[in-house]
Design a protein around this motif. Sequence first.
Motif, mmCIF file in Angstrom:
data_model
loop_
_atom_site.group_PDB
_atom_site.id
_atom_site.type_symbol
_atom_site.label_atom_id
_atom_site.label_comp_id
_atom_site.label_asym_id
_atom_site.label_seq_id
_atom_site.Cartn_x
_atom_site.Cartn_y
_atom_site.Cartn_z
ATOM 1 N N LEU A 53 -13.799 -28.723 3.957
ATOM 2 C CA LEU A 53 -13.303 -29.442 2.868
ATOM 3 C C LEU A 53 -11.737 -30.130 2.685
ATOM 4 C CD1 LEU A 53 -13.505 -31.236 0.167
ATOM 5 C CD2 LEU A 53 -12.599 -28.686 -0.868
ATOM 6 N N ALA A 54 -10.893 -28.569 3.125
ATOM 7 C CA ALA A 54 -9.665 -28.919 3.645
ATOM 8 C C ALA A 54 -9.169 -29.591 4.488
ATOM 9 C CB ALA A 54 -8.547 -28.139 3.467
ATOM 10 N N GLU A 55 -9.285 -29.520 6.218
ATOM 11 C CA GLU A 55 -9.583 -30.464 7.027
ATOM 12 C C GLU A 55 -9.731 -31.878 7.028
ATOM 13 O OE1 GLU A 55 -7.955 -29.469 9.418
ATOM 14 O OE2 GLU A 55 -7.510 -27.866 8.081
ATOM 15 N N THR A 56 -11.251 -31.777 6.584
ATOM 16 C CA THR A 56 -12.250 -33.069 6.139
ATOM 17 C C THR A 56 -11.937 -33.643 5.157
ATOM 18 O OG1 THR A 56 -14.184 -31.736 5.411
ATOM 19 C CG2 THR A 56 -14.086 -32.143 7.780
ATOM 20 N N GLY A 57 -11.445 -33.804 3.640
ATOM 21 C CA GLY A 57 -12.034 -33.932 2.638
ATOM 22 C C GLY A 57 -13.128 -34.468 1.968
ATOM 23 N N SER A 58 -13.978 -33.866 2.479
ATOM 24 C CA SER A 58 -15.009 -34.412 2.479
ATOM 25 C C SER A 58 -16.390 -32.907 2.285
ATOM 26 C CB SER A 58 -15.818 -34.987 3.741
ATOM 27 O OG SER A 58 -17.449 -34.999 3.268
ATOM 28 N N TRP A 59 -16.423 -32.341 0.638
ATOM 29 C CA TRP A 59 -17.651 -31.452 0.963
ATOM 30 C C TRP A 59 -18.590 -31.737 1.397
ATOM 31 C CZ3 TRP A 59 -21.950 -33.057 -2.057
ATOM 32 C CH2 TRP A 59 -22.281 -34.294 -2.702
ATOM 33 N N ARG A 60 -19.654 -33.155 1.377
ATOM 34 C CA ARG A 60 -20.514 -33.292 2.437
ATOM 35 C C ARG A 60 -20.778 -32.637 3.552
ATOM 36 N NH1 ARG A 60 -19.786 -37.770 -0.908
ATOM 37 N NH2 ARG A 60 -21.065 -38.302 -2.651
ATOM 38 N N ILE A 61 -19.478 -32.757 4.266
ATOM 39 C CA ILE A 61 -19.140 -32.523 5.684
ATOM 40 C C ILE A 61 -19.425 -30.358 4.976
ATOM 41 C CG2 ILE A 61 -17.593 -31.888 7.591
ATOM 42 C CD1 ILE A 61 -16.621 -34.454 7.236
ATOM 43 N N GLY A 62 -18.723 -30.160 4.605
ATOM 44 C CA GLY A 62 -19.031 -28.872 3.566
ATOM 45 C C GLY A 62 -19.977 -28.092 4.056
ATOM 46 N N LEU A 63 -20.855 -29.002 3.211
ATOM 47 C CA LEU A 63 -22.036 -28.368 3.292
ATOM 48 C C LEU A 63 -23.305 -29.104 4.653
ATOM 49 C CD1 LEU A 63 -23.201 -29.508 -0.326
ATOM 50 C CD2 LEU A 63 -22.226 -27.324 0.316
ATOM 51 N N ALA A 64 -23.294 -29.693 4.900
ATOM 52 C CA ALA A 64 -23.955 -29.803 6.005
ATOM 53 C C ALA A 64 -23.433 -28.985 7.584
ATOM 54 C CB ALA A 64 -23.649 -31.700 6.206
ATOM 55 N N ILE A 65 -22.465 -29.274 7.161
ATOM 56 C CA ILE A 65 -21.992 -28.630 9.041
ATOM 57 C C ILE A 65 -23.125 -26.829 9.265
ATOM 58 C CG2 ILE A 65 -20.704 -26.961 7.982
ATOM 59 C CD1 ILE A 65 -18.258 -27.814 9.962
ATOM 60 N N TRP A 66 -23.576 -27.145 8.405
ATOM 61 C CA TRP A 66 -24.295 -25.520 8.859
ATOM 62 C C TRP A 66 -25.929 -25.842 8.806
ATOM 63 C CZ3 TRP A 66 -20.278 -21.631 8.476
ATOM 64 C CH2 TRP A 66 -19.882 -21.776 7.920
ATOM 65 N N ALA A 67 -26.206 -26.750 9.053
ATOM 66 C CA ALA A 67 -27.186 -27.073 9.623
ATOM 67 C C ALA A 67 -26.894 -27.072 11.875
ATOM 68 C CB ALA A 67 -27.365 -28.752 10.266
ATOM 69 N N LEU A 68 -25.759 -27.039 11.692
ATOM 70 C CA LEU A 68 -25.807 -26.346 13.351
ATOM 71 C C LEU A 68 -26.249 -25.133 13.537
ATOM 72 C CD1 LEU A 68 -21.816 -27.504 13.941
ATOM 73 C CD2 LEU A 68 -23.975 -28.787 15.002
ATOM 74 N N LEU A 69 -26.309 -24.834 12.510
ATOM 75 C CA LEU A 69 -26.046 -23.343 12.858
ATOM 76 C C LEU A 69 -28.619 -22.939 12.999
ATOM 77 C CD1 LEU A 69 -24.882 -20.512 10.196
ATOM 78 C CD2 LEU A 69 -24.993 -20.618 12.757
ATOM 79 N N ALA A 70 -28.875 -24.029 12.545
ATOM 80 C CA ALA A 70 -30.388 -23.484 12.623
ATOM 81 C C ALA A 70 -30.205 -24.361 13.726
ATOM 82 C CB ALA A 70 -30.778 -25.222 10.722
ATOM 83 N N LEU A 71 -30.032 -24.857 14.348
ATOM 84 C CA LEU A 71 -29.979 -26.059 15.593
ATOM 85 C C LEU A 71 -29.714 -24.497 16.808
ATOM 86 C CD1 LEU A 71 -30.453 -28.618 17.183
ATOM 87 C CD2 LEU A 71 -27.792 -28.989 17.623
ATOM 88 N N VAL A 72 -28.819 -23.898 16.587
ATOM 89 C CA VAL A 72 -28.756 -22.826 18.230
ATOM 90 C C VAL A 72 -30.062 -21.622 17.515
ATOM 91 C CG1 VAL A 72 -27.057 -20.712 18.365
ATOM 92 C CG2 VAL A 72 -26.003 -22.852 17.749
ATOM 93 N N ALA A 73 -30.729 -21.122 16.538
ATOM 94 C CA ALA A 73 -31.738 -20.616 16.074
ATOM 95 C C ALA A 73 -33.191 -21.283 16.983
ATOM 96 C CB ALA A 73 -31.356 -19.999 14.705
ATOM 97 N N LEU A 74 -32.895 -21.957 15.979
ATOM 98 C CA LEU A 74 -34.054 -23.063 17.416
ATOM 99 C C LEU A 74 -34.645 -22.877 18.637
ATOM 100 C CD1 LEU A 74 -36.223 -25.038 15.645
ATOM 101 C CD2 LEU A 74 -34.959 -26.852 16.755
ATOM 102 N N GLY A 75 -33.070 -23.092 19.535
ATOM 103 C CA GLY A 75 -33.181 -22.856 20.714
ATOM 104 C C GLY A 75 -33.471 -21.682 20.743
#
Length: 400
Positions: A160-182
């Motif tokens: 949030l502090a780096e991007t100014g967006s709480w939406r990115i702070g919530l959505a960025i964790w989708a990357l973990l799902a992508l890694v686990a999926l592979g």
Amino acid sequence: MENVRTSSTHAVWLMVSIVLIALNLRPSMAAVGPLLSAIRGEVPLNFTTASLLTMLPVMAMGLAMFLGIRVALRIGEHRTILLSLVIIGLATASRLYLDSAAALIISAILAGIGIALIQAVLPALIKSRFSDNVSLFMGLYVTSIMGGAAIAASLSPFVLAETGSWRIGLAIWALLALVALGCWQAQRSAVGPLPEAPGQQQASFFNNRRAWLLALFFGLGTASYTCVLAWLAPYYLEKGWSEQQAGLVLGFLTAMEVISGLVTPALANRSRDKRWVLIALLALIMAGFCGLILSPGRFGLLWPCLLGLGIGGLFPMSLIVSLDHLDNPRRAGALTAFVQGIGYLIAGLSPLIAGVIRDQLGSFEWAWWSLTAAMGLMMLMALRFNPRQYARHLGQAPLS
């Protein structure tokens, strides 16, 4: 019973995959608390409504848990987990574009369904593939769940502090799902069907008193976890801490959960009788809540430390005690699915109740007192988990 273990290399990679999957099971909830102030700045949310972001996915987890074993029987454990990771990833990524409380809540519910399907399947898979060290590997699995919460709680405020967006702070964790999926997709040859429980794998636990006792025990213990996950950071924000500080405190607590989740099951694995371990963990939680109420400003990190050590050990130990009741992995998995299903329905109410208490009384402290009393009740319940009586309560005879 034959275990599906083609080689030690496959076993290592299977456990790595399980850890990566487990890391996905809490960020969708853990990231909300530290970002709640920023979210409320754009989305109209009182504390009662905000509690739904934790309560409803936990309730969805409870309801969907009963479907997890059925889905796995129909499409297989491997495909069930693939489907679940896709659901979690899409629900988490969708938060980039959400701008209403209803949309946030729907994304949380969808993530909760995906989480439930995974948590219904993995305990049975672990008991089957790692039968010689179930406590150790269940501890690693559950610790990874809490590790995902620690990562999300600690890093989301910095996103949030780096991007100014709480939406990115919530959505960025989708990357973990992508890694686990592979990684999980690469394990398809190592994950075969679980052994059947001859003639009774479909037997219901709804008429069994011990199953309900285990479910209530798990539910009350998880209530402390979900309530702390939802409201510890807002509690410290009200005490004048910054979002980053509050997020780091929650991250520190979950780091203590990780340590306890690794160490406690490994120590408890030496004995089949887990009762005194459970009581010691409950005492730590009670001390943590009392300190949080009576002296939140002094010894500031001690109380989250005690809470984390207690909650972190209690979560895996509750599941391990359930698994210990039955030898067959699929049957034991069905029991843990029942225990988690009922337990999460109970636990899901705790953030809502705490949110209502905060709105009505202006403080979270009565919520902490209520949870302290619940831990005392759980001590009495833990005394009943005598392993010599497991066969009498949940033996191999068909349930009535």
